[in-house]
Motif scaffolding. Structure first.
Motif, PDB file in Angstrom:
ATOM      1  N   PHE A 104       0.727  -1.275  -0.119  1.00  0.00           N
ATOM      2  CA  PHE A 104      -0.025  -0.097   0.048  1.00  0.00           C
ATOM      3  C   PHE A 104       0.855   1.365   0.052  1.00  0.00           C
ATOM      4  CE2 PHE A 104      -2.290   3.085   2.458  1.00  0.00           C
ATOM      5  CZ  PHE A 104      -3.250   3.373   1.650  1.00  0.00           C
ATOM      6  N   LEU A 105       1.854   1.311   0.944  1.00  0.00           N
ATOM      7  CA  LEU A 105       2.380   2.532   1.129  1.00  0.00           C
ATOM      8  C   LEU A 105       3.411   2.833  -0.187  1.00  0.00           C
ATOM      9  CD1 LEU A 105       4.053   2.122   4.701  1.00  0.00           C
ATOM     10  CD2 LEU A 105       2.201   3.649   4.039  1.00  0.00           C
ATOM     11  N   SER A 106       3.884   2.028  -0.866  1.00  0.00           N
ATOM     12  CA  SER A 106       4.791   2.767  -2.046  1.00  0.00           C
ATOM     13  C   SER A 106       3.840   3.281  -3.012  1.00  0.00           C
ATOM     14  CB  SER A 106       5.603   1.321  -2.624  1.00  0.00           C
ATOM     15  OG  SER A 106       4.589   0.542  -3.265  1.00  0.00           O
ATOM     16  N   ALA A 107       2.963   2.919  -3.556  1.00  0.00           N
ATOM     17  CA  ALA A 107       2.105   3.474  -4.380  1.00  0.00           C
ATOM     18  C   ALA A 107       1.318   4.638  -3.761  1.00  0.00           C
ATOM     19  CB  ALA A 107       1.038   2.411  -5.035  1.00  0.00           C
ATOM     20  N   HIS A 108       0.808   4.627  -2.872  1.00  0.00           N
ATOM     21  CA  HIS A 108      -0.097   5.704  -2.308  1.00  0.00           C
ATOM     22  C   HIS A 108       0.489   6.726  -1.734  1.00  0.00           C
ATOM     23  CE1 HIS A 108      -2.921   2.135  -2.810  1.00  0.00           C
ATOM     24  NE2 HIS A 108      -3.667   3.178  -3.002  1.00  0.00           N
ATOM     25  N   THR A 109       1.503   6.506  -1.097  1.00  0.00           N
ATOM     26  CA  THR A 109       2.427   7.486  -0.474  1.00  0.00           C
ATOM     27  C   THR A 109       2.912   8.591  -1.475  1.00  0.00           C
ATOM     28  OG1 THR A 109       3.543   5.968   0.565  1.00  0.00           O
ATOM     29  CG2 THR A 109       3.963   7.869   1.560  1.00  0.00           C
ATOM     30  N   ALA A 110       3.366   7.914  -2.636  1.00  0.00           N
ATOM     31  CA  ALA A 110       3.809   9.164  -3.874  1.00  0.00           C
ATOM     32  C   ALA A 110       2.619   9.865  -4.292  1.00  0.00           C
ATOM     33  CB  ALA A 110       4.343   7.855  -4.865  1.00  0.00           C
ATOM     34  N   LYS A 111       1.547   9.146  -4.466  1.00  0.00           N
ATOM     35  CA  LYS A 111       0.516  10.021  -4.806  1.00  0.00           C
ATOM     36  C   LYS A 111      -0.141  11.243  -4.064  1.00  0.00           C
ATOM     37  CE  LYS A 111      -2.698  10.202  -8.228  1.00  0.00           C
ATOM     38  NZ  LYS A 111      -2.427  10.708  -9.308  1.00  0.00           N
ATOM     39  N   ILE A 112       0.055  10.774  -2.379  1.00  0.00           N
ATOM     40  CA  ILE A 112      -0.361  11.518  -1.744  1.00  0.00           C
ATOM     41  C   ILE A 112       0.461  12.761  -1.469  1.00  0.00           C
ATOM     42  CG2 ILE A 112      -0.558  11.962   0.998  1.00  0.00           C
ATOM     43  CD1 ILE A 112      -1.604   8.967   1.204  1.00  0.00           C
ATOM     44  N   SER A 113       1.825  12.467  -1.566  1.00  0.00           N
ATOM     45  CA  SER A 113       2.873  13.541  -1.460  1.00  0.00           C
ATOM     46  C   SER A 113       2.697  14.400  -3.005  1.00  0.00           C
ATOM     47  CB  SER A 113       4.239  13.078  -1.413  1.00  0.00           C
ATOM     48  OG  SER A 113       4.742  12.531  -2.774  1.00  0.00           O
ATOM     49  N   GLN A 114       2.361  13.968  -3.995  1.00  0.00           N
ATOM     50  CA  GLN A 114       2.113  14.677  -4.989  1.00  0.00           C
ATOM     51  C   GLN A 114       1.033  15.562  -4.969  1.00  0.00           C
ATOM     52  OE1 GLN A 114       1.292  12.393  -8.564  1.00  0.00           O
ATOM     53  NE2 GLN A 114       1.574  14.343  -9.968  1.00  0.00           N
ATOM     54  N   SER A 115      -0.099  15.210  -4.499  1.00  0.00           N
ATOM     55  CA  SER A 115      -1.210  15.828  -4.306  1.00  0.00           C
ATOM     56  C   SER A 115      -0.970  17.046  -3.131  1.00  0.00           C
ATOM     57  CB  SER A 115      -2.380  15.275  -3.703  1.00  0.00           C
ATOM     58  OG  SER A 115      -2.270  14.562  -2.357  1.00  0.00           O
ATOM     59  N   LYS A 116      -0.160  16.693  -2.091  1.00  0.00           N
ATOM     60  CA  LYS A 116      -0.043  17.799  -1.282  1.00  0.00           C
ATOM     61  C   LYS A 116       0.918  18.775  -1.846  1.00  0.00           C
ATOM     62  CE  LYS A 116      -0.254  15.182   3.123  1.00  0.00           C
ATOM     63  NZ  LYS A 116       0.539  14.620   4.301  1.00  0.00           N
ATOM     64  N   LYS A 117       1.927  18.465  -2.642  1.00  0.00           N
ATOM     65  CA  LYS A 117       2.664  19.373  -3.377  1.00  0.00           C
ATOM     66  C   LYS A 117       1.830  20.274  -4.218  1.00  0.00           C
ATOM     67  CE  LYS A 117       6.387  19.494  -6.961  1.00  0.00           C
ATOM     68  NZ  LYS A 117       6.987  18.633  -7.866  1.00  0.00           N
ATOM     69  N   CYS A 118       0.919  19.632  -4.954  1.00  0.00           N
ATOM     70  CA  CYS A 118      -0.185  20.675  -5.759  1.00  0.00           C
ATOM     71  C   CYS A 118      -0.694  21.589  -4.906  1.00  0.00           C
ATOM     72  CB  CYS A 118      -0.820  19.536  -6.605  1.00  0.00           C
ATOM     73  SG  CYS A 118      -0.069  18.889  -7.946  1.00  0.00           S
ATOM     74  N   GLU A 119      -1.452  21.184  -3.698  1.00  0.00           N
ATOM     75  CA  GLU A 119      -2.086  21.955  -2.962  1.00  0.00           C
ATOM     76  C   GLU A 119      -1.303  23.154  -2.557  1.00  0.00           C
ATOM     77  OE1 GLU A 119      -3.526  19.873   0.365  1.00  0.00           O
ATOM     78  OE2 GLU A 119      -4.741  18.418  -0.893  1.00  0.00           O
ATOM     79  N   ASN A 120       0.120  23.025  -2.040  1.00  0.00           N
ATOM     80  CA  ASN A 120       0.977  24.132  -1.849  1.00  0.00           C
ATOM     81  C   ASN A 120       1.611  25.007  -2.879  1.00  0.00           C
ATOM     82  OD1 ASN A 120       0.529  23.090   0.971  1.00  0.00           O
ATOM     83  ND2 ASN A 120       2.365  21.597   0.781  1.00  0.00           N
ATOM     84  N   ASN A 121       1.613  24.430  -4.065  1.00  0.00           N
ATOM     85  CA  ASN A 121       2.063  25.190  -5.087  1.00  0.00           C
ATOM     86  C   ASN A 121       1.032  25.121  -6.198  1.00  0.00           C
ATOM     87  OD1 ASN A 121       4.479  25.148  -3.953  1.00  0.00           O
ATOM     88  ND2 ASN A 121       5.182  23.321  -4.704  1.00  0.00           N
ATOM     89  N   ARG A 122       0.283  26.247  -5.866  1.00  0.00           N
ATOM     90  CA  ARG A 122      -0.524  26.568  -7.154  1.00  0.00           C
ATOM     91  C   ARG A 122      -0.504  27.734  -7.675  1.00  0.00           C
ATOM     92  NH1 ARG A 122      -6.466  23.975  -4.999  1.00  0.00           N
ATOM     93  NH2 ARG A 122      -5.717  21.870  -4.652  1.00  0.00           N
ATOM     94  N   VAL A 151       4.284  26.259 -15.906  1.00  0.00           N
ATOM     95  CA  VAL A 151       4.319  25.074 -14.854  1.00  0.00           C
ATOM     96  C   VAL A 151       4.941  24.074 -15.430  1.00  0.00           C
ATOM     97  CG1 VAL A 151       1.851  25.944 -13.850  1.00  0.00           C
ATOM     98  CG2 VAL A 151       2.054  23.970 -15.701  1.00  0.00           C
ATOM     99  N   ASP A 152       5.394  23.171 -14.363  1.00  0.00           N
ATOM    100  CA  ASP A 152       6.295  21.979 -14.810  1.00  0.00           C
ATOM    101  C   ASP A 152       5.423  20.851 -15.300  1.00  0.00           C
ATOM    102  OD1 ASP A 152       5.134  20.847 -12.323  1.00  0.00           O
ATOM    103  OD2 ASP A 152       7.053  21.004 -11.243  1.00  0.00           O
ATOM    104  N   LEU A 153       5.865  19.811 -15.403  1.00  0.00           N
ATOM    105  CA  LEU A 153       5.109  18.896 -15.798  1.00  0.00           C
ATOM    106  C   LEU A 153       4.022  18.113 -14.941  1.00  0.00           C
ATOM    107  CD1 LEU A 153       8.009  16.553 -17.525  1.00  0.00           C
ATOM    108  CD2 LEU A 153       6.201  17.961 -18.714  1.00  0.00           C
ATOM    109  N   ASP A 154       4.031  18.336 -13.559  1.00  0.00           N
ATOM    110  CA  ASP A 154       3.275  17.945 -12.639  1.00  0.00           C
ATOM    111  C   ASP A 154       2.043  19.008 -12.407  1.00  0.00           C
ATOM    112  OD1 ASP A 154       4.428  15.388 -11.990  1.00  0.00           O
ATOM    113  OD2 ASP A 154       5.758  16.408 -10.627  1.00  0.00           O
TER     114      ASP A 154
END
Length: 118
Positions: A26-44, A75-78
């Protein structure tokens, strides 16, 4: 070949680890997605300023030697904006601004604000 007694003994003493056994998967796939969503929330991208407002802030910052912070539209690729550029306006000619020895087209500026410290 295993007998019924061996199977019975195995399950008699077996303790299921429950969700713990799935944690690594669970952690490997989902932690990456969670951190990416937090990054997007902070960097808009901030609310875009119109050209007249940008020129007004540039004029004030240039004449009074104030420090500005510029966010570009790119913006970058993300989908996250590039880091903001902070400094004193070194020059401003027509549709280009020079800050930190970097030439920026005014049309590429999304948001521009005066800040207190560098």
């Amino acid at each position: 070949m295993t007998s019924d007694k061996q199977i019975y003994d195995f399950f008699k003493n077996y303790q299921d680890r429950g969700m713990k056994k799935w944690t690594g998967f669970f952690l490997s796939a989902h932690t990456a997605k969670i951190s990416q969503s937090k990054k997007c929330e902070n960097n808009r991208l901030k609310k875009a300023l119109d050209l007249e407002k940008i020129k007004k802030v540039l004029l004030e910052a240039t004449t009074q030697g104030k420090i500005v912070q510029i966010q570009l539209k790119a913006v970058d690729l993300d989908g996250a904006p590039f880091p903001e550029i902070k400094g004193i306006i070194e020059g401003w000619i027509d549709n280009q601004v020079v800050i930190n020895r970097q030439i920026i087209n005014i049309s590429e500026i999304n948001c521009l604000e005066i800040v207190k410290e560098l």
